[in-house]
Scaffold this motif. Structure first.
Motif, short mmCIF file in Angstrom:
data_model
loop_
_atom_site.label_atom_id
_atom_site.label_comp_id
_atom_site.label_asym_id
_atom_site.label_seq_id
_atom_site.Cartn_x
_atom_site.Cartn_y
_atom_site.Cartn_z
N ARG B 128 7.59 48.62 -10.06
CA ARG B 128 8.23 47.62 -9.22
C ARG B 128 9.59 48.14 -8.74
NH1 ARG B 128 11.31 42.66 -9.98
NH2 ARG B 128 10.80 41.25 -8.28
N ASP B 129 10.35 48.72 -9.64
CA ASP B 129 11.60 49.38 -9.27
C ASP B 129 11.39 50.87 -9.39
OD1 ASP B 129 13.19 47.09 -8.82
OD2 ASP B 129 13.35 46.83 -10.99
N THR B 130 11.35 51.57 -8.28
CA THR B 130 11.15 53.01 -8.33
C THR B 130 12.49 53.70 -8.55
OG1 THR B 130 11.45 53.25 -5.98
CG2 THR B 130 9.19 52.85 -6.76
N LEU B 131 12.42 54.94 -8.96
CA LEU B 131 13.64 55.72 -9.16
C LEU B 131 14.46 55.76 -7.87
CD1 LEU B 131 15.47 57.62 -10.77
CD2 LEU B 131 13.89 59.49 -10.25
N GLU B 132 13.76 55.89 -6.74
CA GLU B 132 14.48 55.96 -5.46
C GLU B 132 15.26 54.67 -5.19
OE1 GLU B 132 11.39 54.58 -2.05
OE2 GLU B 132 11.16 56.63 -2.72
N ASP B 133 14.64 53.53 -5.47
CA ASP B 133 15.33 52.27 -5.22
C ASP B 133 16.53 52.10 -6.16
OD1 ASP B 133 13.56 51.53 -3.24
OD2 ASP B 133 12.21 50.47 -4.62
N GLN B 135 18.22 54.43 -7.84
CA GLN B 135 19.31 55.38 -7.56
C GLN B 135 20.06 54.97 -6.30
OE1 GLN B 135 20.33 58.37 -9.44
NE2 GLN B 135 22.07 57.90 -8.12
N TYR B 136 19.32 54.49 -5.31
CA TYR B 136 19.98 54.05 -4.07
C TYR B 136 20.93 52.89 -4.36
CZ TYR B 136 20.66 52.37 0.67
OH TYR B 136 21.24 51.97 1.84
N ALA B 137 20.44 51.94 -5.15
CA ALA B 137 21.30 50.80 -5.51
C ALA B 137 22.50 51.26 -6.32
CB ALA B 137 20.48 49.77 -6.29
N LEU B 138 22.26 52.19 -7.24
CA LEU B 138 23.35 52.73 -8.06
C LEU B 138 24.42 53.38 -7.19
CD1 LEU B 138 23.75 52.95 -11.18
CD2 LEU B 138 22.73 55.22 -11.05
N ASN B 139 23.98 54.08 -6.15
CA ASN B 139 24.93 54.75 -5.25
C ASN B 139 25.85 53.76 -4.53
OD1 ASN B 139 23.70 57.14 -5.93
ND2 ASN B 139 22.61 57.39 -3.99
N GLN B 140 25.40 52.51 -4.42
CA GLN B 140 26.21 51.52 -3.70
C GLN B 140 27.32 50.93 -4.57
OE1 GLN B 140 25.14 51.58 -0.51
NE2 GLN B 140 23.57 52.89 -1.43
N LEU B 141 27.21 51.16 -5.89
CA LEU B 141 28.19 50.55 -6.79
C LEU B 141 29.54 51.24 -6.67
CD1 LEU B 141 26.24 50.11 -10.16
CD2 LEU B 141 26.63 48.41 -8.37
N GLU B 190 16.83 42.07 -3.29
CA GLU B 190 16.79 42.13 -1.82
C GLU B 190 15.70 43.10 -1.37
OE1 GLU B 190 20.56 43.10 -0.16
OE2 GLU B 190 21.51 41.31 -0.99
N VAL B 191 15.60 44.23 -2.09
CA VAL B 191 14.57 45.22 -1.74
C VAL B 191 13.18 44.61 -1.89
CG1 VAL B 191 13.50 47.39 -2.49
CG2 VAL B 191 15.96 47.23 -2.32
N HIS B 192 12.97 43.86 -2.98
CA HIS B 192 11.65 43.31 -3.22
C HIS B 192 11.33 42.16 -2.26
CE1 HIS B 192 12.46 44.93 -7.44
NE2 HIS B 192 11.75 45.79 -6.76
N ASP B 193 12.38 41.44 -1.85
CA ASP B 193 12.16 40.32 -0.93
C ASP B 193 11.92 40.79 0.50
OD1 ASP B 193 12.47 38.68 -3.06
OD2 ASP B 193 14.56 38.15 -2.65
#
Lengths: 196, 194
Positions: B128-133, B135-141, B190-193
């Motif tokens: 459901r949460d891939t590494l790409e998603d 890591q991308y979210a982590l980069n926004q922090l 947000e990604v899942h929605d």
């Protein structure tokens, strides 16, 4: 924070942690490159203390005399440009190859670590430039990634530096993707501007 | 190989303790420092990759941190805890790099190749949460929240260890972790929605 909220965060964080806990390894030549960078750092003294007996790196190449001939240099430059063009379509990380003059500049104090990348078939590649007296202390480059790429990271002070690659210990090659300058004998060298 | 008093002595630095290696490095033995690097590089590379979101940059930053450590090795006050001291330098270097990059770019560009590659290796059971998603979210922090989250949930450090490495207080670190979790949860929902 309520216990239930903290517990939710722990469950959520642990789940993401499992996803992010990938197996990462440094390149096998990491130490070779590190030692090269430290040795090339010679003009910059450590913050505290002095080396009582500087070690001489065993892999320094001996100084070489290069005889330049346009008949040799031109075909090599043409082949190199072709190989660079091919490699940018096949290499996994094209960004790091397509800009060989300065892939990464990490500023610490007044020195930046600049990664040089050469792409082409070779048995040995070393880096010479004004920062190592044009070969008095040539820096050996290491093959990286099995794609014909050779890299080395060198700490450089801010400003303009000139450099070239020595292929197989005898062929002088300017970087085809960087600006060049020529000396009074029309020998081409490449230019990298650090910290600008 | 170490040269002492005009005699060449062959030594195997792999058998040395960290304390021995720090002492040798302090007197200019680069090979001793290379052995320290071999001992710790693979421990810290994952932290750097997660902080920077890119393996190549992580290796560059790690090397820069190790050079900095070599220069300042005389300041390592407890050589038996060299690893913890080195972790501080690595964390500082990552933080500095991320901050400078953010200033330089002012925007994050999603590296499609890297993300596609990462998706292949993400565990199927947590698809459901891939590494790409993630890591991308982590980069926004914010960099401090990212650092706290990675130390806590990826490197599984205690808050006491995190405090020693970052120099921040435990309550501040807990707050960073909490905010990181909140923001990550929002972004991934947000990604899942979508």
């Amino acid at each position: 924070m309520p216990d239930s909220e903290r517990k939710n965060d722990d469950v959520f964080g642990a789940r993401l942690g499992r996803i992010l806990r990938t197996d990462e390894r440094c390149h096998e030549d990491f130490e070779k490159s590190l030692v090269a960078a430290i040795q090339a750092d010679h003009p910059v003294e450590r913050d505290v203390g002095r080396r009582s007996a500087p070690t001489q790196p065993s892999w320094w190449l001996t100084p070489i005399t290069i005889r330049l001939s346009p008949l040799v240099a031109l075909p090599i430059a043409a082949a190199l440009i072709a190989m660079v063009a091919m490699s940018t379509t096949t290499l996994r990380s094209t960004d790091s190859i397509a800009q060989p003059q300065q892939v990464a500049q990490i500023v610490h104090d007044t020195v930046s670590v600049v990664r040089f990348v050469f792409v082409g078939e070779a048995k040995t590649v070393s880096l010479v430039g004004d920062f190592n007296a044009w070969g008095a202390r040539p820096v050996e480059m290491t093959p990286t990634g099995g794609n014909g790429a050779w890299t080395v990271s060198v700490p450089l002070g801010s400003g303009r530096h000139e450099y070239a690659f020595i292929v197989d210990g005898k062929h002088w090659v300017a970087d085809p993707l960087a600006p060049t300058s020529a000396d009074e004998f029309d020998t081409k060298s490449s230019i990298v501007n650090v910290g600008t | 190989m170490t040269r002492r008093r005009n005699r060449v002595v062959h030594v195997d630095v792999r058998t040395w303790t960290d304390t021995d290696l720090v002492a040798a490095s302090s007197s200019g033995d680069v090979e001793a420092f290379a052995e320290l690097s071999r001992r710790y590089r693979d421990t810290y590379i994952r932290f750097a990759v997660r902080m920077l979101g890119n393996h190549d940059e992580a290796e560059d930053v790690l090397q820069s941190a190790f050079i900095r450590a070599y220069r300042a090795i005389d300041r390592c006050r407890d050589p038996s805890r060299f690893g913890a001291w080195l972790y501080q330098i690595v964390a500082n270097e990552c933080r500095t790099f991320v901050t400078r990059r953010a200033r330089r770019e002012r925007r994050l560009v999603r590296d499609e190749f890297q993300l596609n590659e990462a998706a292949v290796v993400s565990p199927a059971s947590e698809a459901r949460d891939t590494l790409e998603d993630v890591q991308y979210a982590l980069n926004q922090l914010d960099v401090e929240q990212r650092e706290a989250f990675v130390m806590k949930y990826v490197e599984e450090l205690s808050y006491e260890e995190m405090a020693e490495i970052t120099g921040a207080g435990i309550s501040a670190l807990k707050m960073r972790v909490k905010r990181a979790c909140s923001r990550l949860r929002e972004m991934l929902e947000e990604v899942h929605d979508a």
